[in-house]
Structures are given as C-alpha cells and as structure tokens.
Motif scaffolding. Sequence first.
Motif, PDB file in Angstrom:
ATOM      1  N   GLY A 110      64.859 -22.893  42.990  1.00 21.52           N
ATOM      2  CA  GLY A 110      63.994 -24.018  42.668  1.00 21.52           C
ATOM      3  C   GLY A 110      63.911 -24.400  41.202  1.00 21.52           C
ATOM      4  N   ARG A 111      64.784 -23.810  40.358  1.00 21.72           N
ATOM      5  CA  ARG A 111      64.748 -24.189  38.940  1.00 21.72           C
ATOM      6  C   ARG A 111      65.177 -25.647  38.779  1.00 21.72           C
ATOM      7  N   GLY A 112      64.460 -26.379  37.941  1.00 23.99           N
ATOM      8  CA  GLY A 112      64.829 -27.755  37.632  1.00 23.99           C
ATOM      9  C   GLY A 112      65.804 -27.791  36.476  1.00 23.99           C
ATOM     10  N   PRO A 113      66.456 -28.944  36.246  1.00 29.01           N
ATOM     11  CA  PRO A 113      67.396 -29.048  35.125  1.00 29.01           C
ATOM     12  C   PRO A 113      66.669 -29.164  33.790  1.00 29.01           C
ATOM     13  N   SER A 114      67.303 -28.600  32.753  1.00 30.70           N
ATOM     14  CA  SER A 114      66.764 -28.735  31.399  1.00 30.70           C
ATOM     15  C   SER A 114      67.747 -29.555  30.570  1.00 30.70           C
ATOM     16  N   ILE A 115      67.318 -29.913  29.374  1.00 31.53           N
ATOM     17  CA  ILE A 115      68.180 -30.700  28.485  1.00 31.53           C
ATOM     18  C   ILE A 115      69.437 -29.929  28.123  1.00 31.53           C
ATOM     19  N   TRP A 116      69.401 -28.595  28.172  1.00 34.67           N
ATOM     20  CA  TRP A 116      70.608 -27.821  27.858  1.00 34.67           C
ATOM     21  C   TRP A 116      71.608 -27.814  29.002  1.00 34.67           C
ATOM     22  N   ASP A 117      71.139 -27.967  30.245  1.00 34.77           N
ATOM     23  CA  ASP A 117      72.085 -28.154  31.354  1.00 34.77           C
ATOM     24  C   ASP A 117      72.824 -29.463  31.165  1.00 34.77           C
ATOM     25  N   THR A 118      72.056 -30.509  30.895  1.00 31.75           N
ATOM     26  CA  THR A 118      72.659 -31.833  30.715  1.00 31.75           C
ATOM     27  C   THR A 118      73.629 -31.824  29.545  1.00 31.75           C
ATOM     28  N   PHE A 119      73.193 -31.274  28.443  1.00 35.25           N
ATOM     29  CA  PHE A 119      73.980 -31.281  27.200  1.00 35.25           C
ATOM     30  C   PHE A 119      75.266 -30.476  27.354  1.00 35.25           C
ATOM     31  N   SER A 120      75.135 -29.261  27.906  1.00 38.37           N
ATOM     32  CA  SER A 120      76.322 -28.398  27.993  1.00 38.37           C
ATOM     33  C   SER A 120      77.320 -28.930  29.022  1.00 38.37           C
ATOM     34  N   VAL A 129      53.776 -25.704  40.224  1.00 38.45           N
ATOM     35  CA  VAL A 129      54.475 -24.495  39.815  1.00 38.45           C
ATOM     36  C   VAL A 129      55.458 -24.095  40.911  1.00 38.45           C
ATOM     37  N   ASN A 130      56.610 -23.594  40.486  1.00 42.30           N
ATOM     38  CA  ASN A 130      57.610 -23.065  41.414  1.00 42.30           C
ATOM     39  C   ASN A 130      57.368 -21.557  41.547  1.00 42.30           C
ATOM     40  N   PRO A 131      56.807 -21.110  42.638  1.00 37.46           N
ATOM     41  CA  PRO A 131      56.399 -19.694  42.726  1.00 37.46           C
ATOM     42  C   PRO A 131      57.561 -18.719  42.567  1.00 37.46           C
ATOM     43  N   ARG A 132      58.766 -19.106  43.037  1.00 35.33           N
ATOM     44  CA  ARG A 132      59.899 -18.163  42.911  1.00 35.33           C
ATOM     45  C   ARG A 132      60.295 -18.000  41.445  1.00 35.33           C
ATOM     46  N   GLY A 133      60.186 -19.074  40.693  1.00 35.40           N
ATOM     47  CA  GLY A 133      60.477 -18.986  39.264  1.00 35.40           C
ATOM     48  C   GLY A 133      59.455 -18.113  38.553  1.00 35.40           C
ATOM     49  N   MET A 134      58.201 -18.343  38.851  1.00 36.25           N
ATOM     50  CA  MET A 134      57.151 -17.544  38.203  1.00 36.25           C
ATOM     51  C   MET A 134      57.297 -16.073  38.565  1.00 36.25           C
ATOM     52  N   ASP A 135      57.680 -15.816  39.801  1.00 40.09           N
ATOM     53  CA  ASP A 135      57.819 -14.440  40.268  1.00 40.09           C
ATOM     54  C   ASP A 135      58.865 -13.671  39.446  1.00 40.09           C
ATOM     55  N   PHE A 136      59.911 -14.368  39.033  1.00 39.21           N
ATOM     56  CA  PHE A 136      60.933 -13.696  38.219  1.00 39.21           C
ATOM     57  C   PHE A 136      60.302 -13.128  36.937  1.00 39.21           C
ATOM     58  N   TYR A 137      59.514 -13.941  36.261  1.00 36.96           N
ATOM     59  CA  TYR A 137      58.921 -13.472  34.998  1.00 36.96           C
ATOM     60  C   TYR A 137      57.852 -12.414  35.240  1.00 36.96           C
ATOM     61  N   SER A 138      57.154 -12.537  36.353  1.00 39.08           N
ATOM     62  CA  SER A 138      56.157 -11.540  36.693  1.00 39.08           C
ATOM     63  C   SER A 138      56.822 -10.178  36.918  1.00 39.08           C
ATOM     64  N   ARG A 139      57.965 -10.207  37.605  1.00 38.38           N
ATOM     65  CA  ARG A 139      58.703  -8.942  37.836  1.00 38.38           C
ATOM     66  C   ARG A 139      59.277  -8.406  36.536  1.00 38.38           C
ATOM     67  N   LEU A 140      59.752  -9.300  35.688  1.00 36.26           N
ATOM     68  CA  LEU A 140      60.283  -8.870  34.387  1.00 36.26           C
ATOM     69  C   LEU A 140      59.185  -8.171  33.574  1.00 36.26           C
ATOM     70  N   VAL A 141      58.031  -8.796  33.520  1.00 40.37           N
ATOM     71  CA  VAL A 141      56.923  -8.228  32.739  1.00 40.37           C
ATOM     72  C   VAL A 141      56.501  -6.883  33.338  1.00 40.37           C
ATOM     73  N   ASP A 142      56.374  -6.812  34.643  1.00 37.43           N
ATOM     74  CA  ASP A 142      56.003  -5.548  35.272  1.00 37.43           C
ATOM     75  C   ASP A 142      57.054  -4.472  35.008  1.00 37.43           C
ATOM     76  N   GLY A 143      58.314  -4.866  35.067  1.00 42.03           N
ATOM     77  CA  GLY A 143      59.398  -3.905  34.821  1.00 42.03           C
ATOM     78  C   GLY A 143      59.373  -3.390  33.393  1.00 42.03           C
ATOM     79  N   LEU A 144      59.014  -4.230  32.457  1.00 35.60           N
ATOM     80  CA  LEU A 144      58.900  -3.788  31.060  1.00 35.60           C
ATOM     81  C   LEU A 144      57.742  -2.815  30.912  1.00 35.60           C
ATOM     82  N   ILE A 145      56.600  -3.196  31.443  1.00 33.13           N
ATOM     83  CA  ILE A 145      55.408  -2.347  31.289  1.00 33.13           C
ATOM     84  C   ILE A 145      55.646  -0.994  31.943  1.00 33.13           C
ATOM     85  N   ALA A 146      56.323  -0.994  33.095  1.00 29.78           N
ATOM     86  CA  ALA A 146      56.610   0.265  33.791  1.00 29.78           C
ATOM     87  C   ALA A 146      57.486   1.176  32.934  1.00 29.78           C
ATOM     88  N   ARG A 147      58.258   0.584  32.028  1.00 27.92           N
ATOM     89  CA  ARG A 147      59.124   1.378  31.148  1.00 27.92           C
ATOM     90  C   ARG A 147      58.529   1.543  29.758  1.00 27.92           C
TER      91      ARG A 147
END
Length: 470
Positions: free
Chosen positions: A34-44, A98-116
């Motif tokens: 569900g990620r939307g396009p950014s200006i860097w997708d368009t540009f690249s 909000v795209n919940p799957r996108g947010m979930d990625f960062y939530s897992r990243l943050v949890d994974g960092l804190i766990a380490r």
Amino acid sequence: MPATPPPRRNFPAGFLWGTATAAYQVEGAAAEDGRGPSIWDTFSHTPGRVDAGDTGDVACDHYHRVEEDLDLLADLGVGAYRFSVSWPRVIPGGRGPVNPRGMDFYSRLVDGLIARNIEPVATLYHWDLPQELEDAGGWPHRDTALRFADYARTMGQALGDRVRTWITLNEPWCTAYLGYGSGVHAPGRTDPAAALAAVHHLDLGHGLAAQALRETSAPSAQVSVTLNLHHARGESERDAEAVRRIDALANRAFLGPMLEGAYPRDLIEDTAAVTDWSFVRDGDEKAACAPLDLLGVNYYNPVLVRVWDGSGPRATADGHADGAGTPWIACDDVEFVQQPGPYTEMGWNIDETGLTELLLRLHRDHPGLPLMITENGAAFADVPDAGGRVRDERRVDYLHRHLGAVLDAIDGGADVRGYFVWSLMDNFEWARGYAKRFGIVHVDRDTLERTWKDSAHWYRDVVTSGSLPA
Ligand code: PNW
C-alpha cells in the motif's frame, strides 16, 4: 623495552553511537503493502535524472530483510540506529488515511531495535515527499507544511511511546536548494523563488511538526532537526562578504527561524531581487522556533569561497553550478575554490578541521543546545577481495580523523551527545545511484548480500570501547 602504546582517547560517558540510513535509500519494496509514490520514485524513473538509471525500487531490500539488518546492528554493538520513515508508506497520498501495513513496518522496526537495546532515532522526512503533495505544489506551497505537521502528529501518536529521539527534517538545505533550485534532486525544479518559498515552508513545517511530536510523545522524548550546515571559509579578509552570503543562505536561513524565531535581515536583503518573502505570515517565524532538545549536524566537508572579481571563469568547485539551475541563489559573485585533496569518490575534500570549527561555532552561537552528529562518512568504492575481505582503509582513516575532530570540539566545550556513521550499508546515493558506496557494510548489487568492511570491524571496536585508538 617495549614501547608503551599511545593512549586511546575516551568519549564522554553516555555518548550515543550509531549508524544511519534513510527510507528511500535502503527499503526498496516501493510498490508494496500500500505504499504510495514519492517524488523520488517519479524522479528516479525519469530518464537522465539518476546515474546509470538507478532507482530505489529494490535498494537494499531492507523492507524484507529487516530482521537480518537488526541483527547486523546488534552485532556492530551500536547503541542507536537512525532511520527515516517513508511518509508515502504510512500516508500514501500525503494526507488522509493511514496505511496500517506501512505503519506496522516501522512499529516492528522500533520494537526490534528496543528488543536489542538499540535506541530508535526516527527522521520523519528524508526527502521522499508523497507525489500527490508535489502535484499540489510541493514545499513551495504552504499546505505542505501543514500536512507535514499532521503526519508528524500521526507518527507521534503511533510510535511516541517508544521512539526516544525524533528528527523532523533531514537537511532541508538539500530539499529546498537541490530539489527546487538546482534541480539535481527530486522534484527537479529550477526556480529560485520556489526554492526560497520551500525554505520557509520547511522551517514552518519543522516547527509545527516539532510541536505535534512534543504533544503526542512521551515526556522523555527528544525532538530535533538535522541540518547540513556549510562550514564556509574565505581565503583572506577580502572574502568575508562571500562567507557571510553563503552562511546566510545555507545556514542562517534555517538556524535563524528554528532557533531564534526570525530570518536574518541580511538574507532577506541578499535575495530581494528573487522574492519579497511575502509567503512569511505573521507568527510563522515564531511557529518555526519550537523548543529543541538537540541539534543534528551532518558534516562531510568544508567549503572555500571567495568574492569573484568578474575576471576569468568563475570557480565552481563545490560541484553545484553545472546544469540548468543553482542552489546558490543570488550568489553570482561568489566563487567556490578548489581545495587541496585528498577527496572522497563524491569529489568532496577531506578536512576534519571544519567539523571541529563548526561544532565550536554552534556552541558559541547557541550555548546550551546539545549537538549530535547525525551523519558523517565517506564514499569509497572498495569491494570484497577474493577472500571476501573489504579493505577500506581510506574510510577508516576518514572516520578516525572526524571522530578525533569531534573529541577536539568536546575538549573545546561543545556539548556533543552522539555520532552516527553515514551509512550502515551501501545504498541508493540519490542522483549518483548505487555506484557511490557510503556503507561500512558492503552490499552486493546482484545478491544484496551484506559483508562487513574493515571499517565496520573498526567501528565496532570504537563503539564498544567508547574510545578512539591513537
Ligand atoms: C546527505 N550535496 O546528502 C544525506 O542526508 C544522505 O541521504 C546522503 O546519502 C549523504 O548525505 C551522502 O551524500 C547530501 O550535494 C547529498 O551537497 C548531497 C549533498 C549534501 C548532502
């Protein structure tokens, strides 16, 4: 008698050691979940914009390899990881749901960092503006600042209980002047008046976002912004005017409103032929000046400038004067002088004394504001040898010099709280594509396999001992 080895130099207790990346440069998975396009997708994806036609479609595939990369960070022994959140991954259109799957990625990243036991340092904007917001006018347009604040509030509500340090913007200098002035970064516009309007809406967006983060995050959360300040030097007294102009346009255009609540008068006067600054409304400068806990500093090299007397070709050694536009608005009589080498493969000169001077200047001009080096590093092309070893001694030397420069600044009284190497791994180096390798970990472009360079081993020793070898 065996010689006593020279002593190591210690960093202060509690000094935060980390590595840094940014979403578009490492994540890949550009059209997934569900990620939307950014200006860097368009540009690249626009032919001719990025060296070799490289894009961030796959990048380091960090989106799928996040567990492996978290383990890599843990093995490095770092106490912190600076990543950025892709705005169009969490809010695909830039505003709205909000795209919940996108947010979930960062939530897992943050949890994974804190766990380490690794502190998450989250940057909200590392250049990947949702394309829909660019279509509506982008950063030259006031609404983008307001939408950025909404996005910051959303992030604070979702992760503010776990993210210890927030960074609103990464290098607004690049966004405004390279994105809208010289056009070498997305969205690739070359309009000086638009670039200055972008400066203002970045300043305003930063202040509003900082306030939103404060309101939504844990009381212990720290709010910051990262600037790539230009440490400009003149060749002689005669060049003071050139130094002043570059300092106003590149540094005080951000430091002024963000830290003092006002644009410098000289900047307004210098740029009067380009804009009347009427996009600055009553109360904006105050809003830009939200209280900050830290200032993030990205440092790569100093610049040497002089006043051009009009004779002969104008020196443009900073590499930014070619092409249709310039980031150096209203600086037609400023020359960028070629500095003595050595250089990195970006063509950037290696001179760590600029870092010490810059940190001491910030300490003098903004006493009481803690500083953090949120990026420092070097591009060198070393790849694994037959035995799989990456001998990047030039990067080790670069990091060694610059960490020594940080210690010199601390000895001089600067309150420097941490240091983040750019970058954890080789990644998409914007307009230069994958050929420019900043990582302390090598990434094979075919297999995406991660291999520690010698600099990664060296850095692990520094961060785990909290000291610099002689
Ligand atoms: C910074 N310039 O970018 C960024 O924050 C990183 O994403 C980037 O990978 C790193 O430095 C290395 O380039 C810059 O042209 C990009 O002056 C370009 C410039 C400065 C900083």
